[in-house]
Scaffold this active site. Structure first.
Site, PDB file in Angstrom:
ATOM      1  N   ASP A  13       0.825  -1.198  -0.058  1.00 39.29           N
ATOM      2  CA  ASP A  13       0.026  -0.054   0.022  1.00 39.29           C
ATOM      3  C   ASP A  13       1.009   1.228  -0.268  1.00 39.29           C
ATOM      4  OD1 ASP A  13      -2.419   1.881   0.311  1.00 39.29           O
ATOM      5  OD2 ASP A  13      -1.908   1.819   2.740  1.00 39.29           O
ATOM      6  N   SER A  14       0.238   2.517  -0.124  1.00 42.82           N
ATOM      7  CA  SER A  14       0.920   3.400  -0.046  1.00 42.82           C
ATOM      8  C   SER A  14       1.677   3.904   1.356  1.00 42.82           C
ATOM      9  CB  SER A  14       0.036   4.450  -0.664  1.00 42.82           C
ATOM     10  OG  SER A  14      -1.047   4.734   0.176  1.00 42.82           O
ATOM     11  N   CYS A  76      -4.172  -1.323  -2.097  1.00 42.72           N
ATOM     12  CA  CYS A  76      -4.682   0.312  -2.129  1.00 42.72           C
ATOM     13  C   CYS A  76      -5.301   0.472  -3.294  1.00 42.72           C
ATOM     14  CB  CYS A  76      -2.927   0.932  -2.436  1.00 42.72           C
ATOM     15  SG  CYS A  76      -2.968   2.609  -2.553  1.00 42.72           S
ATOM     16  N   ASN A  77      -6.422   1.058  -3.014  1.00 37.15           N
ATOM     17  CA  ASN A  77      -7.271   1.524  -4.046  1.00 37.15           C
ATOM     18  C   ASN A  77      -6.573   2.456  -5.298  1.00 37.15           C
ATOM     19  OD1 ASN A  77     -10.421   0.864  -3.251  1.00 37.15           O
ATOM     20  ND2 ASN A  77      -9.049   1.248  -1.488  1.00 37.15           N
ATOM     21  N   GLU A 155      -5.724   9.611   9.514  1.00 33.61           N
ATOM     22  CA  GLU A 155      -4.598   9.459   9.963  1.00 33.61           C
ATOM     23  C   GLU A 155      -4.156  10.254  11.233  1.00 33.61           C
ATOM     24  OE1 GLU A 155      -1.060   9.176   7.288  1.00 33.61           O
ATOM     25  OE2 GLU A 155      -2.339   7.800   6.210  1.00 33.61           O
ATOM     26  N   CYS A 187     -11.577   3.329  -0.750  1.00 35.44           N
ATOM     27  CA  CYS A 187     -10.150   3.775  -0.247  1.00 35.44           C
ATOM     28  C   CYS A 187      -9.664   3.012   1.161  1.00 35.44           C
ATOM     29  CB  CYS A 187     -10.205   5.497   0.130  1.00 35.44           C
ATOM     30  SG  CYS A 187      -8.781   5.941   1.064  1.00 35.44           S
ATOM     31  N   THR A 188      -8.711   2.580   1.270  1.00 34.65           N
ATOM     32  CA  THR A 188      -8.222   1.814   2.536  1.00 34.65           C
ATOM     33  C   THR A 188      -8.574   2.349   3.742  1.00 34.65           C
ATOM     34  OG1 THR A 188      -6.074   2.880   2.297  1.00 34.65           O
ATOM     35  CG2 THR A 188      -6.252   0.710   1.300  1.00 34.65           C
ATOM     36  N   HIS A 189      -8.473   3.856   3.842  1.00 34.85           N
ATOM     37  CA  HIS A 189      -8.751   4.049   5.285  1.00 34.85           C
ATOM     38  C   HIS A 189     -10.392   4.286   5.678  1.00 34.85           C
ATOM     39  CE1 HIS A 189      -4.776   5.530   4.316  1.00 34.85           C
ATOM     40  NE2 HIS A 189      -4.472   6.192   5.320  1.00 34.85           N
TER      41      HIS A 189
HETATM   42  N1  DGL Z   1      -4.255   3.600   0.148  1.00 35.49           N
HETATM   43  C1  DGL Z   1      -4.970   4.925  -0.700  1.00 35.49           C
HETATM   44  C2  DGL Z   1      -6.041   4.427  -1.383  1.00 35.49           C
HETATM   45  O1  DGL Z   1      -6.592   3.264  -0.990  1.00 35.49           O
HETATM   46  C3  DGL Z   1      -5.265   5.971   0.271  1.00 35.49           C
HETATM   47  C4  DGL Z   1      -4.082   6.778   0.844  1.00 35.49           C
HETATM   48  C5  DGL Z   1      -3.154   7.491  -0.341  1.00 35.49           C
HETATM   49  O2  DGL Z   1      -3.686   8.562  -0.903  1.00 35.49           O
HETATM   50  O3  DGL Z   1      -2.191   7.022  -0.544  1.00 35.49           O
HETATM   51  O4  DGL Z   1      -6.459   4.955  -2.320  1.00 35.49           O
END
Ligand code: DGL
Length: 275
Positions: A13-14, A76-77, A155, A187-189
């Site tokens: 993931d990012s 990660c989306n 976060e 989105c993962t969050h």
């Molecule tokens: N992990 C990213 C997603 O699911 C969200 C965080 C980012 O913008 O890197 O899109």
């Protein structure tokens, strides 16, 4: 080289968000080992270009391949939306992203044919959820909304806070006005905001959590490929979960400990630009 069933799965993931996907894999596929990489030096991906995210994703795949993995989960989306083809090309291993599993369930769940998608700007601009939904059900109307402020709020730990509630409602007003009966948390969050969203929108709208759906699809993929882990867990073995990051290892471990069902003693720092 023959891939071993007992090799770990590479999950990336990012940053920390993909831990919501790792958590579902731990819960639903408890015998699988995981090597997780969070690109904490270059997060967020959600406002970056396709070209940049593709480059990052290729570097990460090259790193994960040094860890003897058997498959890759793009947790990660944004990375799935922009880079799944690049990841497949680079990996030469089975790859699964978070978008198709979420889209499939939304297509099954919606009764009125109106599906909302909330995600980062990059994911929304890619149209990846809309494409994935229309590949299954061209009749479904997809109402998308980019929600760039939600990642920083999560976060900052503001999961239950009036400021977060206010911002969720500003974003969701337009989606709800369109009468969606299903909403993808793209989105993962956002799964971490699930209870806040549920409280605000009531019980009538189905919430789709791609993290959970991805773990379920991963199980199917591993079985089809003959790659499901067959080895019983050895209690003397060091942890089946390894974590790597590109920056801020301590902060990562702290967050990981707050959401994972295991104790993450440390994450190892690597220079991802070297790969
Ligand atoms: N992990 C990213 C997603 O699911 C969200 C965080 C980012 O913008 O890197 O899109």
């Amino acid at each position: 080289m023959e891939i071993s069933n007992n090799a770990p799965i590479g999950v990336f993931d990012s940053g920390i968000g993909g831990l919501t996907v790792a958590r579902e894999i731990m819960r639903n596929l408890p015998s699988e080992k995981i090597v997780y990489f969070g690109d904490t030096a270059r997060v967020p991906y959600g406002g970056k270009s396709r070209q940049t995210v593709e480059k990052y994703a290729r570097q990460i795949v090259r790193f994960l391949k040094t860890q003897g993995i058997k498959a890759i989960v793009i947790a990660c989306n944004t990375a799935t939306a922009f880079a799944i083809d690049a990841v497949r090309e680079e990996a030469g291993l089975p790859v699964i992203g978070v978008i198709d599993p979420g889209a499939q369930v939304a297509c099954k769940e919606t009764e009125n044919g109106r599906v909302g998608v909330i995600a980062t700007r990059a994911t929304i601009s890619s149209g990846a959820y809309t494409d994935a939904i229309h590949a299954i059900r061209p009749d479904v109307r997809v109402i998308q909304k980019a929600c760039p402020l939600l990642v920083p709020l999560v976060e900052e730990g503001l999961l239950h806070d009036p400021v977060t509630d206010e911002i969720i409602m500003r974003y969701l007003d337009e989606v709800l006005e369109n009468g969606v009966d299903t909403l993808i948390l793209g989105c993962t969050h956002y799964p971490l905001l699930r209870s806040a969203i549920r409280k605000l929108i009531g019980d009538d709208i189905r919430l789709v959590n791609p993290a959970y759906e991805t773990a379920r699809s991963l199980s199917g993929l591993l079985s089809r490929e003959g790659l499901a882990c067959t080895e019983p867990r050895n209690p003397d073995e060091p942890s089946p979960y390894r974590f790597f990051v590109s920056d801020q290892a301590e902060k990562f471990a702290e967050f990981a400990n707050s959401i994972l069902p295991i104790d993450v003693s440390a994450a190892r720092l690597i220079q991802i630009e070297d790969y």
